[in-house]
Design a protein around this motif. Sequence first.
Motif, short mmCIF file in Angstrom:
data_model
loop_
_atom_site.label_atom_id
_atom_site.label_comp_id
_atom_site.label_asym_id
_atom_site.label_seq_id
_atom_site.Cartn_x
_atom_site.Cartn_y
_atom_site.Cartn_z
N LEU A 59 0.83 -1.21 0.00
CA LEU A 59 0.00 0.00 0.00
C LEU A 59 0.86 1.25 0.00
CD1 LEU A 59 -2.72 1.46 0.21
CD2 LEU A 59 -2.61 1.13 2.71
N LYS A 62 2.47 1.64 -3.36
CA LYS A 62 1.52 2.06 -4.37
C LYS A 62 1.27 3.57 -4.31
CE LYS A 62 -3.14 1.12 -6.13
NZ LYS A 62 -4.37 0.30 -5.95
N THR A 82 -9.04 6.17 -0.35
CA THR A 82 -9.74 4.98 -0.86
C THR A 82 -8.98 3.71 -0.50
OG1 THR A 82 -10.65 6.25 -2.70
CG2 THR A 82 -10.62 3.84 -2.92
N GLU A 83 -7.67 3.70 -0.71
CA GLU A 83 -6.87 2.51 -0.42
C GLU A 83 -6.79 2.25 1.07
OE1 GLU A 83 -5.69 0.30 -2.47
OE2 GLU A 83 -6.48 1.33 -4.23
N ARG A 86 -10.03 0.74 2.25
CA ARG A 86 -10.12 -0.66 1.82
C ARG A 86 -9.21 -1.54 2.67
NH1 ARG A 86 -7.05 -3.89 -0.72
NH2 ARG A 86 -5.54 -2.26 -1.21
#
Length: 650
Positions: A59, A62, A82-83, A86
């Motif tokens: 994560l 990214k 958003t990540e 999640r």
Amino acid sequence: MNSPDQEKVLGFKRREIAPSRCQPQTPDNTYAAGFAPSFTAGRELTEIGLLQQLEQEQLINKIALQIFQASDLSYILNLAVTEIRRFLQADRVLIERYHKGESLAVAESVEPSYQSCLGKSLSSLWSGPRLKLYQQGLNEVVAQLEPVHEFSWQDLLQAQARLAIPILRNQELWGVLAVHQCSHPRNWQPDEIDLLEQLTTRLAIAIHHSELHHEIQRLNDHLESEVQARTAQLQQAYEFEATLKRITDRVRDSLDVDLILQAAIRELAIVMGVRACNASLYDLEQGTSTTCYEYTSFLSPYQGRVAKFSTTQELYSQLLRGECFQFCSLIPNPERGMVAALACPILDDQGVIGDLWVLHHKDHAFSEQDIRLVKQVANQCSIAIRQANLYAKVQEEVKTLERLNQLKDDFLSTVSHELRTPLSNIKMAIHMLRTAPNPERQQRYLQILEAECSRETELINDLLDLQRLENDSYRVSPEPILLQEWLPSIMAPFLSRAQSRQQHLQVDLPSDTPAIITDRKSLERILAELLNNACKYTSPDGSIALTVQHTAAADPKQLKLHLNNVPQPVAVTTFVIRNEADIPATEIPRMFEKFYRIPKSDPWQQGGTGLGLALIKKLVETLDGSIEAESRDGWTILTVHLPMLEADGH
């Protein structure tokens, strides 16, 4: 650090946290619910922990990759929330921006069943103590928000648990990355806190990069705008220079001032892109300005209009001082409305001779480059006008020289003829005397000799007198003359002559006419020549009249007297000689030219030298007077005005 009382008010409490795998296992006091320094999760790493750590690193990588590849901060922040939601399986993740005392939700990822707070102000949730702890870089870790103390969070964000990590930019608070659990309380794990701490560091880098990008973009835009502005200035300067060159070439190659100035006005209006441009010429004696040249396609034309300096004295006073200025009309013009105007005087070596006006819409401001161009064009207009005036003067001088040359030729021809004619008659009379058969014929030839000698002497004397008058070497001796006593002796021979020719000669001399102070000899010659001409050009049974008038206070300018610096009224004696003679009005202006004779107007065929009236005109002017002639209703009228001279000399 906040006091324990402040932490209690916020609903925080202390607890001991087991050391993580990266920390020594020594007890440490941190905040279990509240603000606490960063710590790492777990002391022992299990296989699940390793998997979670791998996912965390993925994560982080990214988001770091997106930070490296993308420059859009909004995109990076939305991707991050958003990540994170999640990965943590939270109900809401948002980034709260703090700026100038205001807090605003700038990025959010929320479970669809909960209300979004994106773009809403969160300032009411940031109490003074909470803000200070954020500014100190401390994390907010709340497993369960207590309704009594945290009703705002529950009302606005439906949050039951909150984890907030400050985002610091250059050691100053930029905002916070907040994770909310809305469905139930949540104990935040050390590895989750550690993940968010690392992500806030990456986000701080992204914010820094974005700000740098925006600053570079701003500088680039500013530089590009400056380059464009400079390019536009250079282009305008080039166009101005080309326009000025075209105007200068016209001034150099042409002497037609109307063509030059009209073209200059048109070129100036087009290159400046203004609504109107006009040029005016001044009449300083009358105090007026006449618009002589104009170019406009939007405003009402002003060409040919005459403006008085007194109507807009504040404007013309500046122009007459040679000042260039611009202004915007405060009161709408009835025809042109509200306009911005640039006025520039047209100057020559004698002073201001006109002005140049440039008009545009009311909000326009003329630049220094505009003003410089208008001044240069005004200078070229001045040069064109000066060249045209010089050319006109040269042409006038050429015509004068040509006329003088022609007069010289005519003079030489006439004088030669006039001198040769008596000599021819004298020669013929001498020849006839030698062959005369009797004394009567001899006496006749002797009379011819005497008459021709007198004629020759008169011509030579007239030429000498005229020369002295033109050279200002003719001397006069003013003295008092009582016309009632002096005039009859002058009129006697003309009364006899008129009677012999069956002409009617009348004299009108008021008995109360005061004495005139002038030169006796000159006055006698003036009246004798005028009466001689009247008798000469009057047919039998025609009438001749001499009228004498006296004016105690006459205007010197109105009578065109040749007096210097005498503005006040003066005493004037006027002699008017009228005779019945049909002289064409076109011949009147030439009556006073030397050697000029009115054709076919001498019924007695007396002839003459053509110097009489020219000599009389010079004599009258020498006596500071004036003479004028006119022809109307079959009468020729000559009027002589003579002012009183000083009795002790002229």
